[in-house]
Design a protein around this motif. Sequence first.
Motif, PDB file in Angstrom:
ATOM      1  N   THR A 179       8.735   3.470  16.896  1.00 49.12           N
ATOM      2  CA  THR A 179       8.186   2.434  17.760  1.00 49.12           C
ATOM      3  C   THR A 179       9.091   1.222  17.642  1.00 49.12           C
ATOM      4  O   THR A 179       9.296   0.702  16.547  1.00 49.12           O
ATOM      5  N   VAL A 180       9.667   0.791  18.777  1.00 52.47           N
ATOM      6  CA  VAL A 180      10.519  -0.393  18.805  1.00 52.47           C
ATOM      7  C   VAL A 180       9.823  -1.412  19.696  1.00 52.47           C
ATOM      8  O   VAL A 180       9.489  -1.117  20.837  1.00 52.47           O
ATOM      9  N   SER A 181       9.611  -2.611  19.164  1.00 51.84           N
ATOM     10  CA  SER A 181       8.874  -3.633  19.890  1.00 51.84           C
ATOM     11  C   SER A 181       9.663  -4.930  19.899  1.00 51.84           C
ATOM     12  O   SER A 181      10.368  -5.238  18.950  1.00 51.84           O
ATOM     13  N   GLY A 182       9.541  -5.681  20.997  1.00 54.58           N
ATOM     14  CA  GLY A 182      10.119  -7.018  21.008  1.00 54.58           C
ATOM     15  C   GLY A 182      11.382  -7.168  21.806  1.00 54.58           C
ATOM     16  O   GLY A 182      12.335  -7.771  21.330  1.00 54.58           O
ATOM     17  N   GLY A 183      11.427  -6.646  23.002  1.00 56.97           N
ATOM     18  CA  GLY A 183      12.578  -6.903  23.854  1.00 56.97           C
ATOM     19  C   GLY A 183      13.389  -5.672  24.177  1.00 56.97           C
ATOM     20  O   GLY A 183      12.946  -4.548  24.023  1.00 56.97           O
ATOM     21  N   GLN A 184      14.590  -5.912  24.618  1.00 57.74           N
ATOM     22  CA  GLN A 184      15.468  -4.854  25.072  1.00 57.74           C
ATOM     23  C   GLN A 184      15.996  -4.035  23.895  1.00 57.74           C
ATOM     24  O   GLN A 184      16.337  -4.573  22.855  1.00 57.74           O
TER      25      GLN A 184
ATOM     26  N   GLY B 243       0.846  -1.192   0.000  1.00 54.82           N
ATOM     27  CA  GLY B 243       0.000   0.000   0.000  1.00 54.82           C
ATOM     28  C   GLY B 243       0.875   1.232   0.000  1.00 54.82           C
ATOM     29  O   GLY B 243       1.678   1.431  -0.897  1.00 54.82           O
ATOM     30  N   ASP B 244       0.780   2.046   1.046  1.00 51.04           N
ATOM     31  CA  ASP B 244       1.582   3.260   1.113  1.00 51.04           C
ATOM     32  C   ASP B 244       2.676   3.180   2.169  1.00 51.04           C
ATOM     33  O   ASP B 244       3.180   4.195   2.629  1.00 51.04           O
ATOM     34  N   SER B 245       3.079   1.965   2.580  1.00 52.90           N
ATOM     35  CA  SER B 245       4.166   1.773   3.539  1.00 52.90           C
ATOM     36  C   SER B 245       5.350   1.098   2.865  1.00 52.90           C
ATOM     37  O   SER B 245       5.181   0.297   1.949  1.00 52.90           O
ATOM     38  N   LEU B 246       6.558   1.427   3.330  1.00 51.40           N
ATOM     39  CA  LEU B 246       7.785   0.795   2.872  1.00 51.40           C
ATOM     40  C   LEU B 246       8.183  -0.236   3.909  1.00 51.40           C
ATOM     41  O   LEU B 246       8.263   0.074   5.100  1.00 51.40           O
ATOM     42  N   LEU B 247       8.431  -1.479   3.491  1.00 44.49           N
ATOM     43  CA  LEU B 247       8.784  -2.563   4.396  1.00 44.49           C
ATOM     44  C   LEU B 247      10.185  -3.048   4.082  1.00 44.49           C
ATOM     45  O   LEU B 247      10.559  -3.170   2.917  1.00 44.49           O
ATOM     46  N   LEU B 248      10.976  -3.373   5.124  1.00 48.04           N
ATOM     47  CA  LEU B 248      12.276  -4.015   4.969  1.00 48.04           C
ATOM     48  C   LEU B 248      12.165  -5.388   5.592  1.00 48.04           C
ATOM     49  O   LEU B 248      11.654  -5.531   6.704  1.00 48.04           O
ATOM     50  N   PHE B 249      12.641  -6.414   4.882  1.00 48.86           N
ATOM     51  CA  PHE B 249      12.513  -7.768   5.406  1.00 48.86           C
ATOM     52  C   PHE B 249      13.804  -8.542   5.198  1.00 48.86           C
ATOM     53  O   PHE B 249      14.656  -8.163   4.403  1.00 48.86           O
ATOM     54  N   THR B 250      13.933  -9.647   5.956  1.00 51.22           N
ATOM     55  CA  THR B 250      15.106 -10.510   5.871  1.00 51.22           C
ATOM     56  C   THR B 250      14.685 -11.963   5.918  1.00 51.22           C
ATOM     57  O   THR B 250      13.555 -12.276   6.273  1.00 51.22           O
TER      58      THR B 250
ATOM     59  N   THR C 155       7.545  -4.218  14.696  1.00 53.45           N
ATOM     60  CA  THR C 155       6.095  -4.073  14.682  1.00 53.45           C
ATOM     61  C   THR C 155       5.654  -3.647  13.291  1.00 53.45           C
ATOM     62  O   THR C 155       6.376  -2.947  12.592  1.00 53.45           O
ATOM     63  N   SER C 156       4.476  -4.073  12.896  1.00 51.37           N
ATOM     64  CA  SER C 156       3.921  -3.646  11.613  1.00 51.37           C
ATOM     65  C   SER C 156       2.941  -2.494  11.793  1.00 51.37           C
ATOM     66  O   SER C 156       2.356  -2.025  10.825  1.00 51.37           O
ATOM     67  N   SER C 157       2.769  -2.021  13.046  1.00 54.22           N
ATOM     68  CA  SER C 157       1.826  -0.940  13.336  1.00 54.22           C
ATOM     69  C   SER C 157       2.466   0.133  14.206  1.00 54.22           C
ATOM     70  O   SER C 157       2.083   0.321  15.365  1.00 54.22           O
ATOM     71  N   PRO C 158       3.458   0.885  13.686  1.00 53.43           N
ATOM     72  CA  PRO C 158       4.056   1.937  14.511  1.00 53.43           C
ATOM     73  C   PRO C 158       3.026   3.016  14.830  1.00 53.43           C
ATOM     74  O   PRO C 158       2.193   3.352  13.984  1.00 53.43           O
TER      75      PRO C 158
ATOM     76  N   ILE D 220       8.200   1.768   7.365  1.00 55.33           N
ATOM     77  CA  ILE D 220       8.061   3.219   7.370  1.00 55.33           C
ATOM     78  C   ILE D 220       6.720   3.523   6.711  1.00 55.33           C
ATOM     79  O   ILE D 220       6.496   3.170   5.552  1.00 55.33           O
ATOM     80  N   THR D 221       5.821   4.161   7.464  1.00 57.08           N
ATOM     81  CA  THR D 221       4.485   4.443   6.940  1.00 57.08           C
ATOM     82  C   THR D 221       4.493   5.735   6.132  1.00 57.08           C
ATOM     83  O   THR D 221       5.433   6.525   6.195  1.00 57.08           O
ATOM     84  N   SER D 222       3.407   5.968   5.406  1.00 57.01           N
ATOM     85  CA  SER D 222       3.288   7.203   4.635  1.00 57.01           C
ATOM     86  C   SER D 222       3.235   8.431   5.530  1.00 57.01           C
ATOM     87  O   SER D 222       3.525   9.535   5.088  1.00 57.01           O
ATOM     88  N   ALA D 223       2.904   8.250   6.806  1.00 57.59           N
ATOM     89  CA  ALA D 223       2.882   9.357   7.773  1.00 57.59           C
ATOM     90  C   ALA D 223       4.270   9.627   8.355  1.00 57.59           C
ATOM     91  O   ALA D 223       4.433  10.527   9.174  1.00 57.59           O
ATOM     92  N   GLY D 224       5.271   8.817   7.947  1.00 62.54           N
ATOM     93  CA  GLY D 224       6.619   9.010   8.450  1.00 62.54           C
ATOM     94  C   GLY D 224       6.897   8.311   9.764  1.00 62.54           C
ATOM     95  O   GLY D 224       7.927   8.534  10.386  1.00 62.54           O
ATOM     96  N   LEU D 225       6.005   7.432  10.196  1.00 64.95           N
ATOM     97  CA  LEU D 225       6.207   6.674  11.426  1.00 64.95           C
ATOM     98  C   LEU D 225       7.075   5.460  11.117  1.00 64.95           C
ATOM     99  O   LEU D 225       6.874   4.788  10.104  1.00 64.95           O
TER     100      LEU D 225
END
Length: 168
Positions: A68-73, A33-40, A60-63, A50-55
Motif C-alpha cells: 500500500t503506497v499512500s500520499g501522492g504520485q 507490537g507485532d509491526s516493524l516500523l522505519l522512520f526518519t 501509511t500506518s495501516s496497509p 511491515i505488519t506481522s501479516a507481511g503487508l
Amino acid sequence: SDTPLIVESTGGSAYVVIQNSSSTAGAGVASNGDSLLLFTSTSGTERMRITSAGLVGIGTSSPNSKLTVSGGQTRILDSTAFVANPLDNGSWSGAITVNTNDGAGDLSGLGMYVNSSYGAGCGIFAKQTSSTTADLTFFTGSGVGASNRERMRIDSSGNLLVGTTTAN
C-alpha cells in the motif's frame, strides 16, 4: 551459537536510532507490537511499516494489501537497458507513474514513459465527469502536460469516443 541484540521497552515502542553525533536528525527502526516500523528525521516520522501479516505500507500506518503506497504520485523507474531487446538502443530508461490527480483533483491513472524525463509517453486514466461518474481516457504524446493529448475515451454510458470527448 549466535547471540542476538535485543532492545526492549517496558512501555511504548522499542526502537534503535542511527544518527550523526553532531546532529539530531537520524533514521531508525522500531517495533510497535507485532509491526516493524522505519522512520526518519528528528520528529520520528514513520515512513514505512511491515505488519506481522507481511503487508507493507509506505506513507501509511495501516496497509491493507501486500503493498500500500499512500500520499501522492508513485513512480517506478528503470534505467537499465535490456540487452536481449533488439529494439533497444542501449540508452533506454523509463518510468511508470501512478497519478492520483491532475491538479484539479479529477484524474487518476497510469502513465508510461519511454524515458525518465517524461519526454514521450502514453497513459490510461479515469477522468471524473460528475460526483458519481468517470470516463476511461487514453492519452499519447511527445511529453508531459500540453504535449500529451487525449486520443480515445469510453464514457460512463459505454460510448466509444475517438477524436472527441462528448457523444453526439
